[in-house]
Write a protein that holds these residues in place. Structure first.
Motif, PDB file in Angstrom:
ATOM      1  N   ARG A 210       0.836  -1.214   0.000  1.00 32.36           N
ATOM      2  CA  ARG A 210       0.000   0.000   0.000  1.00 32.36           C
ATOM      3  C   ARG A 210       0.865   1.256   0.000  1.00 32.36           C
ATOM      4  NH1 ARG A 210      -2.240   2.580   4.604  1.00 32.36           N
ATOM      5  NH2 ARG A 210      -1.741   0.742   5.858  1.00 32.36           N
ATOM      6  N   PHE A 211       1.900   1.272   0.837  1.00 26.75           N
ATOM      7  CA  PHE A 211       2.777   2.452   0.898  1.00 26.75           C
ATOM      8  C   PHE A 211       3.555   2.625  -0.403  1.00 26.75           C
ATOM      9  CE2 PHE A 211       3.104   1.767   5.762  1.00 26.75           C
ATOM     10  CZ  PHE A 211       1.875   2.389   5.932  1.00 26.75           C
ATOM     11  N   TRP A 212       3.985   1.509  -0.988  1.00 28.15           N
ATOM     12  CA  TRP A 212       4.772   1.594  -2.222  1.00 28.15           C
ATOM     13  C   TRP A 212       3.922   2.181  -3.358  1.00 28.15           C
ATOM     14  CZ3 TRP A 212       9.741   1.579  -3.081  1.00 28.15           C
ATOM     15  CH2 TRP A 212      10.215   1.433  -4.388  1.00 28.15           C
ATOM     16  N   LYS A 213       2.658   1.818  -3.412  1.00 32.62           N
ATOM     17  CA  LYS A 213       1.766   2.321  -4.461  1.00 32.62           C
ATOM     18  C   LYS A 213       1.459   3.808  -4.284  1.00 32.62           C
ATOM     19  CE  LYS A 213      -0.496  -2.098  -5.446  1.00 32.62           C
ATOM     20  NZ  LYS A 213      -1.764  -2.876  -5.381  1.00 32.62           N
ATOM     21  N   GLU A 214       1.631   4.323  -3.055  1.00 29.63           N
ATOM     22  CA  GLU A 214       1.361   5.746  -2.813  1.00 29.63           C
ATOM     23  C   GLU A 214       2.384   6.653  -3.493  1.00 29.63           C
ATOM     24  OE1 GLU A 214       1.205   6.150   1.398  1.00 29.63           O
ATOM     25  OE2 GLU A 214      -0.774   5.217   1.580  1.00 29.63           O
ATOM     26  N   ASN A 215       3.577   6.106  -3.793  1.00 30.44           N
ATOM     27  CA  ASN A 215       4.628   6.861  -4.491  1.00 30.44           C
ATOM     28  C   ASN A 215       5.083   8.115  -3.749  1.00 30.44           C
ATOM     29  OD1 ASN A 215       5.479   5.687  -7.152  1.00 30.44           O
ATOM     30  ND2 ASN A 215       3.256   5.623  -7.422  1.00 30.44           N
ATOM     31  N   ASP A 216       4.959   8.128  -2.428  1.00 27.92           N
ATOM     32  CA  ASP A 216       5.459   9.259  -1.649  1.00 27.92           C
ATOM     33  C   ASP A 216       6.976   9.171  -1.540  1.00 27.92           C
ATOM     34  OD1 ASP A 216       2.958  10.336  -1.205  1.00 27.92           O
ATOM     35  OD2 ASP A 216       2.652   9.236   0.663  1.00 27.92           O
ATOM     36  N   VAL A 217       7.616  10.326  -1.414  1.00 26.34           N
ATOM     37  CA  VAL A 217       9.062  10.375  -1.222  1.00 26.34           C
ATOM     38  C   VAL A 217       9.372  11.252  -0.010  1.00 26.34           C
ATOM     39  CG1 VAL A 217       9.686   9.941  -3.622  1.00 26.34           C
ATOM     40  CG2 VAL A 217       9.250  12.271  -2.897  1.00 26.34           C
ATOM     41  N   TYR A 218      10.385  10.842   0.745  1.00 27.56           N
ATOM     42  CA  TYR A 218      10.796  11.588   1.943  1.00 27.56           C
ATOM     43  C   TYR A 218      12.313  11.700   1.965  1.00 27.56           C
ATOM     44  CZ  TYR A 218       6.056  10.531   3.498  1.00 27.56           C
ATOM     45  OH  TYR A 218       4.681  10.419   3.575  1.00 27.56           O
ATOM     46  N   ALA A 219      12.789  12.834   2.478  1.00 27.73           N
ATOM     47  CA  ALA A 219      14.234  13.043   2.597  1.00 27.73           C
ATOM     48  C   ALA A 219      14.776  12.148   3.706  1.00 27.73           C
ATOM     49  CB  ALA A 219      14.530  14.505   2.906  1.00 27.73           C
ATOM     50  N   PRO A 220      15.724  11.258   3.381  1.00 27.63           N
ATOM     51  CA  PRO A 220      16.242  10.336   4.394  1.00 27.63           C
ATOM     52  C   PRO A 220      17.390  10.913   5.204  1.00 27.63           C
ATOM     53  CG  PRO A 220      17.148   9.793   2.255  1.00 27.63           C
ATOM     54  CD  PRO A 220      16.256  10.994   2.045  1.00 27.63           C
ATOM     55  N   SER A 221      17.478  12.246   5.307  1.00 24.73           N
ATOM     56  CA  SER A 221      18.673  12.866   5.877  1.00 24.73           C
ATOM     57  C   SER A 221      18.673  12.929   7.401  1.00 24.73           C
ATOM     58  CB  SER A 221      18.846  14.276   5.316  1.00 24.73           C
ATOM     59  OG  SER A 221      17.678  15.038   5.527  1.00 24.73           O
ATOM     60  N   ASP A 222      17.555  13.327   8.020  1.00 28.86           N
ATOM     61  CA  ASP A 222      17.550  13.449   9.489  1.00 28.86           C
ATOM     62  C   ASP A 222      16.129  13.433  10.013  1.00 28.86           C
ATOM     63  OD1 ASP A 222      16.481  16.227   9.366  1.00 28.86           O
ATOM     64  OD2 ASP A 222      18.467  16.701   8.615  1.00 28.86           O
ATOM     65  N   GLY A 223      16.019  13.284  11.346  1.00 25.61           N
ATOM     66  CA  GLY A 223      14.703  13.256  11.972  1.00 25.61           C
ATOM     67  C   GLY A 223      14.817  12.776  13.409  1.00 25.61           C
ATOM     68  N   VAL A 224      13.674  12.402  13.984  1.00 30.04           N
ATOM     69  CA  VAL A 224      13.612  11.908  15.362  1.00 30.04           C
ATOM     70  C   VAL A 224      12.921  10.549  15.361  1.00 30.04           C
ATOM     71  CG1 VAL A 224      12.722  12.305  17.681  1.00 30.04           C
ATOM     72  CG2 VAL A 224      13.539  14.239  16.320  1.00 30.04           C
ATOM     73  N   LYS A 225      13.507   9.607  16.055  1.00 32.26           N
ATOM     74  CA  LYS A 225      12.958   8.250  16.145  1.00 32.26           C
ATOM     75  C   LYS A 225      12.531   7.978  17.576  1.00 32.26           C
ATOM     76  CE  LYS A 225      14.111   3.423  15.116  1.00 32.26           C
ATOM     77  NZ  LYS A 225      13.091   3.252  14.061  1.00 32.26           N
ATOM     78  N   HIS A 226      11.312   7.508  17.756  1.00 31.72           N
ATOM     79  CA  HIS A 226      10.792   7.111  19.068  1.00 31.72           C
ATOM     80  C   HIS A 226      10.877   5.594  19.173  1.00 31.72           C
ATOM     81  CE1 HIS A 226       8.921  11.143  19.705  1.00 31.72           C
ATOM     82  NE2 HIS A 226       8.879  11.104  18.377  1.00 31.72           N
ATOM     83  N   LEU A 227      11.452   5.114  20.258  1.00 32.27           N
ATOM     84  CA  LEU A 227      11.691   3.685  20.384  1.00 32.27           C
ATOM     85  C   LEU A 227      11.173   3.165  21.717  1.00 32.27           C
ATOM     86  CD1 LEU A 227      13.140   1.780  18.357  1.00 32.27           C
ATOM     87  CD2 LEU A 227      15.101   1.827  19.895  1.00 32.27           C
ATOM     88  N   GLN A 228      10.596   1.965  21.673  1.00 37.98           N
ATOM     89  CA  GLN A 228      10.170   1.262  22.887  1.00 37.98           C
ATOM     90  C   GLN A 228      11.084   0.058  23.058  1.00 37.98           C
ATOM     91  OE1 GLN A 228       6.083   0.360  22.060  1.00 37.98           O
ATOM     92  NE2 GLN A 228       5.376   2.454  22.375  1.00 37.98           N
ATOM     93  N   HIS A 229      12.001   0.172  24.012  1.00 35.60           N
ATOM     94  CA  HIS A 229      13.033  -0.858  24.172  1.00 35.60           C
ATOM     95  C   HIS A 229      12.782  -1.650  25.453  1.00 35.60           C
ATOM     96  CE1 HIS A 229      17.079  -2.596  24.703  1.00 35.60           C
ATOM     97  NE2 HIS A 229      17.209  -2.408  23.392  1.00 35.60           N
ATOM     98  N   PRO A 230      12.935  -2.979  25.426  1.00 36.47           N
ATOM     99  CA  PRO A 230      12.643  -3.790  26.611  1.00 36.47           C
ATOM    100  C   PRO A 230      13.534  -3.493  27.815  1.00 36.47           C
ATOM    101  CG  PRO A 230      13.691  -5.107  24.887  1.00 36.47           C
ATOM    102  CD  PRO A 230      13.326  -3.801  24.270  1.00 36.47           C
ATOM    103  N   ASP A 231      14.767  -3.046  27.587  1.00 40.20           N
ATOM    104  CA  ASP A 231      15.686  -2.750  28.686  1.00 40.20           C
ATOM    105  C   ASP A 231      15.830  -1.257  28.964  1.00 40.20           C
ATOM    106  OD1 ASP A 231      16.327  -5.472  29.082  1.00 40.20           O
ATOM    107  OD2 ASP A 231      17.734  -5.388  27.403  1.00 40.20           O
ATOM    108  N   LEU A 232      15.667  -0.439  27.943  1.00 40.52           N
ATOM    109  CA  LEU A 232      15.900   1.001  28.083  1.00 40.52           C
ATOM    110  C   LEU A 232      14.620   1.813  28.208  1.00 40.52           C
ATOM    111  CD1 LEU A 232      18.658   1.263  25.322  1.00 40.52           C
ATOM    112  CD2 LEU A 232      19.021   1.241  27.802  1.00 40.52           C
ATOM    113  N   GLY A 233      13.476   1.173  28.026  1.00 40.25           N
ATOM    114  CA  GLY A 233      12.209   1.884  28.123  1.00 40.25           C
ATOM    115  C   GLY A 233      11.890   2.650  26.844  1.00 40.25           C
ATOM    116  N   THR A 234      11.017   3.629  26.961  1.00 43.99           N
ATOM    117  CA  THR A 234      10.624   4.454  25.814  1.00 43.99           C
ATOM    118  C   THR A 234      11.480   5.718  25.794  1.00 43.99           C
ATOM    119  OG1 THR A 234       8.345   3.644  25.933  1.00 43.99           O
ATOM    120  CG2 THR A 234       8.724   5.687  24.707  1.00 43.99           C
ATOM    121  N   PHE A 235      12.092   6.003  24.666  1.00 42.79           N
ATOM    122  CA  PHE A 235      12.954   7.187  24.578  1.00 42.79           C
ATOM    123  C   PHE A 235      13.035   7.654  23.134  1.00 42.79           C
ATOM    124  CE2 PHE A 235      15.548   3.462  24.005  1.00 42.79           C
ATOM    125  CZ  PHE A 235      16.482   3.802  23.036  1.00 42.79           C
ATOM    126  N   GLU A 236      13.640   8.825  22.942  1.00 44.64           N
ATOM    127  CA  GLU A 236      13.771   9.430  21.622  1.00 44.64           C
ATOM    128  C   GLU A 236      15.241   9.496  21.212  1.00 44.64           C
ATOM    129  OE1 GLU A 236      12.028  13.288  21.919  1.00 44.64           O
ATOM    130  OE2 GLU A 236      10.007  12.582  21.514  1.00 44.64           O
TER     131      GLU A 236
END
Length: 288
Positions: A210-236
């Protein structure tokens, strides 16, 4: 083409021509000047000797990309020399020609390892992870425990439930990855090379399809990632993508945790893995 640029191009062509050894190409006979003759380069490049002579004399206008490619082949130019030729003649680099990676150098691996609390890895244009540091193995996934063909970022995100469960905004993250992957593959000239991977993911993941058919493009240069880690908890983590000079087939991605306490905990976990790895190198004691 401006006169100054034409002169610079002419000087570059002449310099590279005079560096070639005629004997290496089967040309014999005494020569008054070093290198190949202009007509020999023209013959090797499959272009008119007159046209090539004009280029070395700084006249004749800008050659086409096809002619430049043939001249680059005729002069045995390296990739960086070919790029310089295009920039001089056309004001832009040539279209990317994707080459599968042969791995990373020890220098690049040492660079990754210098990030003690920042997960970092190197990926190909087809998004296969080929090198990583200990922080990445702890925070993201231990790529070393995966089969080589499963170290693909998209396969992990769309086909591995454990990896997907770590993501905070799962759908938004997945949509962004597909758009950024599309950009990376096109920039590296690897559109044809990713066809099989795209077909595979479309068949295994309706969401990817579905996402591939949308043909959207995004700059892969930088951003913020939110992660839920079993040992480290939720962090950015902030992330930044870097091109590796001289290796258009590779890209470096570095994640920087925003919480200093999380960084300290990552450092502790990294030290533990180093100690465990060291113990495995020690000779085993025989029981008495």
């Amino acid at each position: 083409m401006p006169a100054d640029t034409a002169k610079t191009l002419a000087a570059f062509l002449k310099d590279r021509r005079t560096r070639l050894d005629p004997a290496a190409f089967g040309y014999s006979g005494r020569r008054r000047t070093p290198g190949l003759r202009r007509e020999e380069v023209a013959q090797r490049s499959n272009i008119s000797p007159t046209w090539y002579t004009w280029l070395e004399q700084g006249r004749g206008g800008a050659p086409s990309a096809d002619v430049l490619d043939r001249i680059a082949t005729g002069l045995m130019l390296t990739d960086i020399e070919r790029e310089h030729l295009f920039v001089l003649a056309l004001g832009r680099p040539p279209e990317m020609r994707y080459k599968p990676t042969l791995g990373v150098t020890p220098r690049l691996q040492r660079l990754l390892d210098s990030f003690d609390a920042c997960p970092a890895f190197i990926k190909t244009a087809t998004w296969d992870v080929v090198a990583w540091n200990r922080a990445a193995a702890i925070v993201l996934t231990d790529y070393g425990k995966l089969p080589v063909d499963q170290r693909n970022i998209l396969r992990l995100v769309f086909c591995n439930p454990a990896i997907r469960a770590k993501q905070h905004d799962r759908e938004g993250m997945a949509r962004f990855l597909v758009g950024a992957f599309r950009v990376d593959a096109a920039r590296a000239g690897a559109v044809a090379e990713v066809t099989d991977l795209v077909d595979e993911l479309c068949s295994k993941s309706p969401e990817f399809a579905r996402f591939w058919k949308e043909n959207d493009v995004y700059a892969p240069s930088d951003g913020v990632k939110h992660l839920q880690h079993p040992d480290l908890g939720t962090f950015e983590m902030e992330y930044s993508a870097f091109a590796i000079d001289g290796r258009p087939d590779l890209g470096l991605l570095v994640y920087n945790p925003l919480d200093d306490q999380v960084k300290d905990r990552i450092r502790v976990l990294v030290k533990r893995t180093i100690k465990r790895a060291y113990r495995k190198t020690l000779p085993q004691r025989n029981p008495q």
